[in-house]
Every structure is written in structure tokens, then in C-alpha cells.
Design a protein around this motif. Structure first.
Motif, PDB file in Angstrom:
ATOM      1  N   LYS A 205       0.829  -1.202   0.000  1.00 20.42           N
ATOM      2  CA  LYS A 205       0.000   0.000   0.000  1.00 20.42           C
ATOM      3  C   LYS A 205       0.866   1.255   0.000  1.00 20.42           C
ATOM      4  O   LYS A 205       0.581   2.199  -0.717  1.00 20.42           O
ATOM      5  N   PHE A 206       1.862   1.309   0.856  1.00 23.78           N
ATOM      6  CA  PHE A 206       2.790   2.446   0.859  1.00 23.78           C
ATOM      7  C   PHE A 206       4.078   2.030   1.557  1.00 23.78           C
ATOM      8  O   PHE A 206       4.154   0.935   2.147  1.00 23.78           O
ATOM      9  N   GLU A 207       5.072   2.890   1.436  1.00 20.19           N
ATOM     10  CA  GLU A 207       6.359   2.633   2.080  1.00 20.19           C
ATOM     11  C   GLU A 207       6.829   3.903   2.774  1.00 20.19           C
ATOM     12  O   GLU A 207       6.441   5.005   2.384  1.00 20.19           O
ATOM     13  N   VAL A 208       7.637   3.734   3.805  1.00 16.84           N
ATOM     14  CA  VAL A 208       8.190   4.883   4.523  1.00 16.84           C
ATOM     15  C   VAL A 208       9.706   4.771   4.479  1.00 16.84           C
ATOM     16  O   VAL A 208      10.269   3.721   4.829  1.00 16.84           O
ATOM     17  N   ARG A 209      10.333   5.842   4.037  1.00 19.06           N
ATOM     18  CA  ARG A 209      11.789   5.828   3.901  1.00 19.06           C
ATOM     19  C   ARG A 209      12.453   6.032   5.263  1.00 19.06           C
ATOM     20  O   ARG A 209      11.975   6.801   6.090  1.00 19.06           O
ATOM     21  N   VAL A 210      13.537   5.294   5.481  1.00 16.27           N
ATOM     22  CA  VAL A 210      14.309   5.447   6.717  1.00 16.27           C
ATOM     23  C   VAL A 210      15.749   5.759   6.327  1.00 16.27           C
ATOM     24  O   VAL A 210      16.344   5.035   5.520  1.00 16.27           O
ATOM     25  N   ALA A 211      16.272   6.862   6.888  1.00  8.02           N
ATOM     26  CA  ALA A 211      17.663   7.233   6.623  1.00  8.02           C
ATOM     27  C   ALA A 211      18.542   6.393   7.534  1.00  8.02           C
ATOM     28  O   ALA A 211      18.795   6.735   8.685  1.00  8.02           O
ATOM     29  N   GLY A 212      19.009   5.285   7.040  1.00  8.92           N
ATOM     30  CA  GLY A 212      19.702   4.282   7.848  1.00  8.92           C
ATOM     31  C   GLY A 212      19.159   2.957   7.380  1.00  8.92           C
ATOM     32  O   GLY A 212      18.497   2.885   6.349  1.00  8.92           O
ATOM     33  N   ASN A 213      19.414   1.898   8.145  1.00 10.93           N
ATOM     34  CA  ASN A 213      18.806   0.648   7.709  1.00 10.93           C
ATOM     35  C   ASN A 213      17.805   0.213   8.763  1.00 10.93           C
ATOM     36  O   ASN A 213      17.704   0.796   9.834  1.00 10.93           O
ATOM     37  N   ILE A 214      17.034  -0.763   8.451  1.00 12.88           N
ATOM     38  CA  ILE A 214      16.001  -1.212   9.371  1.00 12.88           C
ATOM     39  C   ILE A 214      16.083  -2.714   9.499  1.00 12.88           C
ATOM     40  O   ILE A 214      16.265  -3.432   8.533  1.00 12.88           O
ATOM     41  N   ASP A 215      15.927  -3.175  10.724  1.00 13.51           N
ATOM     42  CA  ASP A 215      16.240  -4.571  11.014  1.00 13.51           C
ATOM     43  C   ASP A 215      14.968  -5.303  11.439  1.00 13.51           C
ATOM     44  O   ASP A 215      14.191  -5.750  10.599  1.00 13.51           O
ATOM     45  N   ILE A 216      14.713  -5.395  12.737  1.00  9.31           N
ATOM     46  CA  ILE A 216      13.604  -6.196  13.245  1.00  9.31           C
ATOM     47  C   ILE A 216      12.375  -5.303  13.456  1.00  9.31           C
ATOM     48  O   ILE A 216      12.511  -4.095  13.682  1.00  9.31           O
ATOM     49  N   ALA A 217      11.179  -5.901  13.355  1.00 13.20           N
ATOM     50  CA  ALA A 217       9.932  -5.134  13.448  1.00 13.20           C
ATOM     51  C   ALA A 217       9.007  -5.701  14.517  1.00 13.20           C
ATOM     52  O   ALA A 217       9.000  -6.902  14.788  1.00 13.20           O
TER      53      ALA A 217
END
Ligand code: K7E
Ligand code: CUA
Ligand code: CA
Length: 609
Positions: A205-217
Motif C-alpha cells: 500500500k505504501f512505504e516509509v523511507r528510513v535514513a539508515g537501515n532497518i532490522d527487526i519489526a
């Protein structure tokens, strides 16, 4: 020198393990029941829980009964598996999806279950494919993969979570940062995205940009936030430069705020997906600074706190989910990776470097009481994830905890340098944890999720519902559909194929439409055709359509690979391949004369098991 040190180390570990075993034996009778009694499920009796363990580089999910630790099934997802007839042949819709979305292998880490009103409803399981940026979905009424989704604009699909309480989205984190404009020449820092996937339609549906990386949710229990750990806030491109800051972050994405921004058209459309950049849409994401290259992120059952396990810091950071403020940062031990919960206010954190599970009291840690550590238990060895039964939900059961370990070393009979993966089941019903059992699996479970058997078992189908493509008994045929094309519509039942023979010509393409017309559970028939690279298994009610080349002239026996009755070995038939220039009369294909009706005189023998 190095070898000697390693040998000493290994010997030490072995001695420690033996010592522990002896302690275990000595104390086994001290509890209400022995460890063996706690995991013994008598033949014919059923387990209390299903556990779904990710298969890691096996690309699958392992289904295990708890507390017996018996492996019940493997569900292939990102890898073809002939034994289950899964995605093996062209024409299989899952094979086409896999081939079109990255390939015939995958790396599964995090299984999540569908929720309704905050409790598991037993409909679906989703799992990530880290390697190819995909999300797979398994139907839990059939234990069968029903969709594979490629997530655009994202590489390395790692942490995933269901948005509570009604599974509004599956959140998928892109671990591997990419140049924001997709160009390798871009000198700007790389970024990642968190994808929000519609779980029913299986579309982003959509995405959100993260300046860095993203690991666990993980997500808050009220649907407000998606939490992710960020371990490369430095936006480093080499390992050393990812470990510069003392604090990285937990990213809290405000889901309603992000939805509003998408509705207002504030996303940049890429590959058809709106991407929101928090730099341009303030208020959709909060970065909470936590030490240091954090890994697991887990929300407490009451929804009050989210915990970030410190990995390179010996701490767990406790964050208030309403204020997004840090309320405490207790030290728990070396290499904290993941945290899970019981129903009595305790957290359990895996310590990779200490090879331990530490049990600690959340309220005491929040209040700063010095005695928040309740217990520690040694793990064999190097625990990654851990999961208490129901620990992801608002109602943990508080009885068992599964440790998913990275190394097994001396815990099983040696089977070469490559040892099996090890899981350990721990009794957490008392104040002190108690080691109950260990069981090996093929490579390589990361995480696990549990569902109570009494919720899921009644939802599991006994047979597949035949689809529109199913061939009914009596409707079998062999039809020439073109100068070099033949379609064989075939049924299988104990223990015969109809037709049991047919003829084609060298150079033909032969399409098999195969239906298992059995109507009772567990009557599976295989269809293997020698020298044609063809073998599938069909559960009751199932239909598969497969096309192969007729191959060299000759007689080819197709046969059943799944033992099904006393006449299982006789369950075979012939494909006769005539030479291209044969003068032998070939029957009129259109009339399908060579197809007999239902097979006569074969007694129905029933299952042979
Ligand atoms: Cu810790 Cu991929 Cu969940 Cu493995 S990740 S351990
Ligand atoms: Cu059918 Cu064996
Ligand atoms: Ca870092």
C-alpha cells in the motif's frame, strides 16, 4: 596454536555440557514432574501447541508439536520441493511466481500469524524472504503457500510484523540500504524503506523511507505504531562505519499519520508505490536513540512498552509506547538479541555471547529496583531468537519457551562438520527456568511463533476442495489438441491411474492434468515418470497440470511415489511413445479410444498404514 586453543575451548564446552547434564539428572526429580514427563506426549496423543519455525536458508517453515518437539511437517515456500509436489514443474503457479520474483530459493527468518481482535485466528502465516525481498503467505487450513509477493523499492526483507489488533498490514523492513534514486553513481547516503502490505490482497500500500537501515519489526497492540530497530544510523557502507555511534535508534512509524499523508498524495510514486519521506512529511516517524546496533524489538503483552535489545550493548532499552520516551535501560548480559514475555510480568532476553536466557522483571527494571534479574539458564549454544508461547500476543501462556540456537556442536551425534541446528525447550512455569529437551532441525530456524492446537486444529481441512480444473472420475480423456500436442486428463485413487496407458508420438508435448479424487485425509498419490524429470505428489482433492516432452520412443511406467495401499506397488501405468516415423496404427486420439472407463476388478483395499 589457534587449533589448540579451539580444541581446549571445545573441550571446555563439552565438559560444561556434561556437567550441566549431570546437574539436570540430579535435580530432575525435584520438581513436580520430571523434565521427561513434561515433554512426553504418548503415542496417539496430540501436542498442546503448534510451533512454526522459520526454515532460514531452507526457504521453508518447520511445523513442530510442543511440548513433544516432534517435527510434523515442512511447508515449502521459497524453494521447490518434489516430496510435497510444490513448485517443482512449469505450469505450477507458485513456481511461476517464484521464478518471476527472484528465484527458486529463499531465506526465511520471521513467521507471523494473522490476528483478529488481538488474538490469533488461525487463517494465515506470513514469512519474509530476506534474500530476494519477498513476502510469502501460507494458508493455515491447508498448510500450503498461496502467494509470493515481491516488495518493490526494497532489498533484504528482514523484520516483519502483523499490525495489531486485526492484521491491518504486514510490515516488512528492508535491511539493505539502497541509493535513494536507485543509481549506483549516487554519492548520497543510502536509505531503506518499511513496506506496509495489505495482507488479504498481498499488495504493497505504501512505504516509509528510513535514513539508515532497518532490522527487526514489531507493532504496538493498538495499531498506532510500527517499531523497527535501526542499526546503521551512521549510513555506513562498510562494517566498521556501521559501528561508530554509541546510539542508533528505534524508528516508530505513526501508522494513522502515514496513512493520512498517503491519502493527501504526499508520497513520491516509485514502481507504483507511494513512498513517504519523513524529511518531507514531518510527524510520521520518530527516531528514539538506543544503544548500540540494536537488534530485536518487542512490545510487551500489555502494550505499554517496547523493548530494544542492545546487541553490542549489554542492555535492553525500555520505551514507553505512548510517550515514545525511554523509561529504563537495564543491563541484562552480553549480546542481547531478542526478548519475549510470560503472563506474569517477566521478560526473557536471549544473550548470544553469554549463551544464556536471562529472565528479568519488567516493573522492577522500570522502577530501578536492583533485583530485577530473576534467573539465568545456560543454552547450548549461542542462542539467537527465543520465543515464549504466546509471547507475541496480549495473552502469553507462560508455560514454555523455545530457544533457537545458532550452534549445536556436541549436542547430537556427529554428522560431519555441518551439524544440525538446535532448539531447546525450557519450562518457564516456575520462578526458575528448567531445561526440558532439545531437538535438531535442518538448517536454519531463526524465529518461531506458536498457536494453541485447540484454535488451529479444528480449522485444518481434511481434503482440498476440488477446483474448477479438477478432473472427476469418469471424465478422464486423452486428446490430441494439436499436431504435436496431447492432453491427458487423468485421475488417481487407491490404487490405480485412469487411464492406465496411452500413446503419444516422439516430438509431442504431453500435458498432464492430474486429479487425486480421494475424499479422505492423508490419501496422497504421487505421479513419477521415469526419464522425464517429473515427480509430483497430490493430496486428496488436488489437481496439477504439468507439460513435458514425450521424449525418446519407448515404454515409460508412471508410478505412485506415496505408499497408499496394499496395491501401491501395482499403482502404475504406461506412456507409450511411438517413433516419429512409426507405421504402427495409432488409435484415433480425438475419440480417446484408448481410455478405459473406471478400472474394473481392483479391490478397494483401504489404507495400508
Ligand atoms: Cu535475530 Cu533475522 Cu530475527 Cu536471525 S534475525 S537470530
Ligand atoms: Cu497411490 Cu501409492
Ligand atoms: Ca550503528
Amino acid at each position: 596454536m589457534k587449533t589448540k586453543k579451539l580444541a581446549l575451548f571445545a573441550a571446555g564446552l563439552a565438559a560444561a555440557a556434561i556437567g550441566l547434564r549431570m546437574v539436570g539428572c540430579g535435580s530432575a526429580r525435584s520438581g513436580r514432574t520430571t523434565a521427561a514427563e513434561k515433554v512426553y506426549v504418548a503415542p496417539g496423543e496430540l501436542d498442546k501447541y503448534y510451533a512454526f519455525l522459520s526454515g532460514g536458508q531452507s526457504g521453508s517453515v518447520f511445523v513442530v508439536g510442543i511440548p513433544s518437539c516432534r517435527i510434523l511437517r515442512e511447508i515449502p515456500i521459497f524453494e521447490p520441493r518434489a516430496a510435497y509436489g510444490y513448485a517443482v514443474h512449469d505450469g505450477d503457479p507458485r513456481r511461476a511466481e517464484l521464478a518471476a520474483t527472484g528465484g527458486l530459493w529463499g531465506d526465511t527468518h520471521h513467521p507471523v500469524l494473522s490476528e483478529k481482535n488481538g488474538v490469533y485466528d488461525g487463517r494465515y502465516l506470513w514469512i519474509n524472504d530476506l534474500s530476494n525481498g519477498r513476502l510469502g503467505r501460507v494458508r493455515l487450513d491447508t498448510f500450503e503457500t498461496d502467494r509470493i509477493l515481491k516488495i518493490p523499492n526494497l532489498q533484504g526483507a528482514h523484520g516483519i510484523a502483523a499490525v495489531s489488533p486485526d492484521t491491518k498490514y504486514i510490515v516488512v523492513n528492508g535491511e539493505f540500504e539502497q541509493p535513494t534514486d536507485g543509481l549506483v553513481t549516487n554519492p548520497a547516503p543510502y536509505t531503506s524503506v518499511v513496506a506496509f502490505v495489505d495482507p488479504e490482497k498481498m499488495e504493497v500500500k505504501f512505504e516509509v523511507r528510513v535514513a539508515g537501515n532497518i532490522d527487526i519489526a514489531d507493532t504496538s497492540k493498538d495499531g498506532r505504531y510500527a517499531f523497527s530497530t535501526v542499526y546503521n544510523l551512521e549510513q555506513g557502507k562498510e562494517q566498521n562505519s556501521m559501528m561508530v555511534f554509541d546510539r542508533d535508534a528505534v524508528a516508530a512509524i505513526d501508522i494513522p499519520a502515514a496513512e493520512k499523508a498517503v491519502a493527501e498524495g504526499r508520497g513520491e510514486i516509485r514502481n507504483g508505490i507511494p513512498i513517504l519521506d519523513p524529511a518531507e512529511v514531518p510527524g510520521i516517524m520518530t527516531l528514539i536513540p538506543v544503544p548500540k546496533n540494536p537488534h530485536g524489538v518487542n512490545v510487551t503483552p500489555d502494550g505499554k512498552y517496547v523493548m530494544a535489545s542492545g546487541k553490542l550493548s549489554p542492555t535492553v532499552t525500555i520505551i514507553d509506547t505512548k510517550t515514545l520516551k525511554i523509561v529504563a535501560e537495564p543491563e541484562v548480559g552480553l549480546g542481547p538479541l531478542h526478548t519475549t514475555f510470560d503472563d506474569r510480568g517477566n521478560a526473557f532476553t536471549s544473550l548470544f555471547l553469554d549463551s544464556q536466557v536471562v529472565k528479568w522483571n519488567v516493573q522492577k527494571a522500570v522502577k530501578g529496583a536492583p533485583d530485577y534479574i530473576v534467573d539465568r539458564i545456560n543454552i547450548h549454544y549461542n542462542i539467537g531468537h527465543l520465543q515464549a508461547v504466546g509471547g507475541e500476543t496480549m495473552h502469553p501462556y507462560g508455560d514454555y519457551l523455545l530457544a533457537l540456537n545458532k550452534l549445536s556442536k556436541d549436542q547430537y551425534l556427529p554428522v560431519g562438520p555441518d551439524m544440525p541446528e538446535a532448539q531447546e525447550l525450557i519450562d518457564i512455569s516456575g520462578e526458575k527456568m528448567r531445561m526440558l529437551a532439545s531437538f535438531p532441525t535442518p538448517p536454519e530456524p531463526h524465529d518461531a511463533v506458536f498457536i494453541e492446537a485447540k484454535i488451529l486444529a479444528p480449522k485444518v481441512k481434511q481434503v482440498f476442495t476440488p477446483g474448477p480444473e479438477a478432473i472427476a472420475a469418469g471424465q478422464e480423456s486423452v486428446v490430441r489438441t494439436g499436431p504435436h500436442e496431447v492432453t491427458v486428463k487423468m485421475t488417481m485413487t487407491r490404487s490405480a491411474y485412469t487411464p492406465d496407458h496411452f500413446e503419444v508420438r516422439e516430438g509431442d508435448r504431453v500435458t498432464f492434468q492430474l486429479t487425486n479424487v480421494e475424499t479422505i485425509r492423508d490419501m496422497i498419490h504421487g505421479f513419477a515418470l521415469p526419464d522425464h524429470d517429473l515427480n509430483v505428489a497430490l493430496p486428496p482433492g488436488y489437481t496439477k497440470t504439468i507439460t513435458v516432452d514425450a521424449g525418446k520412443p519407448g515404454v515409460y511406467w508412471y508410478y505412485c511415489t506415496n505408499f497408499c495401499s496394499a496395491l501401491h506397488l501395482e499403482m502404475r501405468g504406461r506412456m507409450l511413445v511411438q517413433p516419429r516415423d512409426s507405421n504402427v496404427a495409432i488409435p484415433d486420439w480425438k475419440a480417446a479410444q484408448n481410455v478405459k472407463g473406471p478400472v474394473q476388478g481392483v479391490p478397494s483395499t483401504g489404507a495400508a498404514r
